[in-house]
Design an enzyme around this catalytic site. Structure first.
Site, PDB file in Angstrom:
ATOM      1  N   LYS A 194       0.846  -1.183   0.000  1.00  0.00           N
ATOM      2  CA  LYS A 194       0.000   0.000   0.000  1.00  0.00           C
ATOM      3  C   LYS A 194       0.883   1.234   0.000  1.00  0.00           C
ATOM      4  O   LYS A 194       1.708   1.435   0.898  1.00  0.00           O
ATOM      5  CB  LYS A 194      -0.900  -0.014   1.243  1.00  0.00           C
ATOM      6  N   LYS A 247      -2.177  -1.542  -3.882  1.00  0.00           N
ATOM      7  CA  LYS A 247      -3.043  -0.365  -3.827  1.00  0.00           C
ATOM      8  C   LYS A 247      -2.215   0.901  -3.905  1.00  0.00           C
ATOM      9  O   LYS A 247      -1.230   0.990  -3.176  1.00  0.00           O
ATOM     10  CB  LYS A 247      -3.814  -0.431  -2.500  1.00  0.00           C
TER      11      LYS A 247
HETATM   12  C1  PBG Z   1      -7.598   3.045   5.630  1.00  0.00           C
HETATM   13  C2  PBG Z   1      -7.835   2.967   4.177  1.00  0.00           C
HETATM   14  C3  PBG Z   1      -7.685   3.967   3.192  1.00  0.00           C
HETATM   15  C4  PBG Z   1      -8.139   3.429   1.997  1.00  0.00           C
HETATM   16  C5  PBG Z   1      -8.499   2.113   2.250  1.00  0.00           C
HETATM   17  N1  PBG Z   1      -8.284   1.845   3.604  1.00  0.00           N
HETATM   18  C6  PBG Z   1      -7.269   5.383   3.342  1.00  0.00           C
HETATM   19  C7  PBG Z   1      -5.879   5.723   3.647  1.00  0.00           C
HETATM   20  O1  PBG Z   1      -4.992   4.891   3.777  1.00  0.00           O
HETATM   21  O2  PBG Z   1      -5.672   6.924   3.830  1.00  0.00           O
HETATM   22  C8  PBG Z   1      -8.217   4.154   0.681  1.00  0.00           C
HETATM   23  C9  PBG Z   1      -9.186   3.605  -0.307  1.00  0.00           C
HETATM   24  C10 PBG Z   1      -9.547   4.509  -1.414  1.00  0.00           C
HETATM   25  O3  PBG Z   1      -8.925   5.580  -1.630  1.00  0.00           O
HETATM   26  O4  PBG Z   1     -10.465   4.162  -2.154  1.00  0.00           O
HETATM   27  N2  PBG Z   1      -6.287   3.108   6.008  1.00  0.00           N
END
Ligand code: PBG
Length: 323
Positions: A194, A247
């Site tokens: 991520k 992601k």
């Molecule tokens: C929580 C989380 C996030 C997303 C998924 N889980 C936000 C972040 O990390 O700030 C983002 C998903 C999206 O942008 O569609 N940590």
């Protein structure tokens, strides 16, 4: 012209093109992200995500059912609690929004696979994904809270927990906690790779989870790195991840492809909020054909190697695929 090879021969008709198509997309590949907040009968449009809503536990169940009816097998839930505090304690209460949403969905569509996002940022008043010590997110102190949250999702009946916090060692700690409490069949769907991405903007608006100071670069990955992604995957597989995720998706298809080559478990890609919002915004302006771009993007994510795609387009794409 005397050409031996004419690739266009196989592009001549729609039937030939379908016969030689290398990648297929099906509603079964899609996971639908849903936001749940307190209340009853809530269906509140999210300004930055055209066509997406904040639901309450009762209405989220009908939305899940509608997606299921279109052939979408799974949803992933994000909680928006009424109360936030420094440690995110409303994330592990058994009557929390996500916990109640899981039960409500299981009642209405028992076969649907329910995945719950495990993270603290939606529940902390500072908006970071862990507890703060000396202005830093404390990795090891956060782990036990994530395990508590995962356990309470398991008690509510979730099929899979999806840790998205990017703390080191969380998969192992969560696996151990689940096993100790008898939840051996609850799978871990790890956000293994991520990135610290600006593409999460609309999500943070939807969930009110933007960090109140600094950013997430101290725990999420640097967009410039790719070998590090493989290391993250190795670690999560060693710790017991059942599925892994990359992601965002669109700007990271090289990573999806590289991760797929080394992963023995299914690989998913998250077509995140900013990617969805850009398509919707350009479509609204009449600058692109939103539907065609949606299908092109989803097909490209599969072509890169994703077995599954988390996408706000899930319902729209599924209804298009079903004709
Ligand atoms: C929580 C989380 C996030 C997303 C998924 N889980 C936000 C972040 O990390 O700030 C983002 C998903 C999206 O942008 O569609 N940590």
């Amino acid at each position: 012209m005397d050409l031996t090879f004419r690739p266009r021969r196989l592009r001549r008709t729609a039937t030939i093109r379908a016969m030689v198509r290398e990648t297929s997309l099906s509603p079964q590949d899609l996971i639908y992200p849903l936001f749940v907040k307190e209340g009853k009968g809530v269906r509140e449009p999210i300004a930055s995500l055209t066509g997406q809503f904040r639901f309450s536990p009762d209405t989220v169940a009908s939305e899940a059912k509608a997606a299921w009816a279109l052939g979408v097998p799974s949803v992933i839930l994000f909680g928006i609690p009424d109360k936030k505090d420094p440690v995110g304690s409303s994330s592990w209460t058994d009557d929390g929004v996500v916990q109640r949403a899981v039960k409500a969905i299981k009642e209405v569509v028992p076969e649907m696979v329910v995945i719950t996002d495990v993270c603290l940022c939606e529940y902390t008043d500072h908006g970071h994904c862990g507890v703060i010590r000396d202005d830093q997110v404390d990795n090891d102190a956060t782990l036990e809270l994530l395990a508590k949250q995962a356990l309470s999702h398991a008690r509510a009946g979730t099929d899979m927990v999806a840790p998205s916090d990017m703390m080191d060692g969380r998969v192992g700690v969560i696996r151990k906690a689940l096993d100790q409490e008898g939840f051996k069949d609850v799978a871990i769907f790890s956000y293994a790779v991520k990135y610290a991405s600006a593409f999460y903007g609309p999500f943070r608006e939807a969930a009110g989870s933007a960090p109140q100071f600094g950013d997430r670069s101290g725990y999420q990955m640097d967009p410039a790195n790719s070998r590090e992604a493989l290391r993250e995957v190795e670690l999560d597989l060693e710790e017991g991840a059942d599925l892994i995720m990359v992601k965002p998706a669109m700007a990271y298809l090289d990573i999806v492809s590289a991760v797929k080559r080394i992963s023995a478990v299914p690989v998913a890609a998250y077509n995140v909020s900013g990617e969805y919002a850009m398509v919707k915004a350009a479509d609204a302006k009449g600058w692109i054909d939103g539907q065609r771009v949606m299908m092109e993007v989803l097909t490209a994510i599969k072509r890169a190697g994703a077995d599954l795609i988390l996408t706000y387009f899930a319902k729209e794409a599924a209804s298009l695929l079903r004709g």
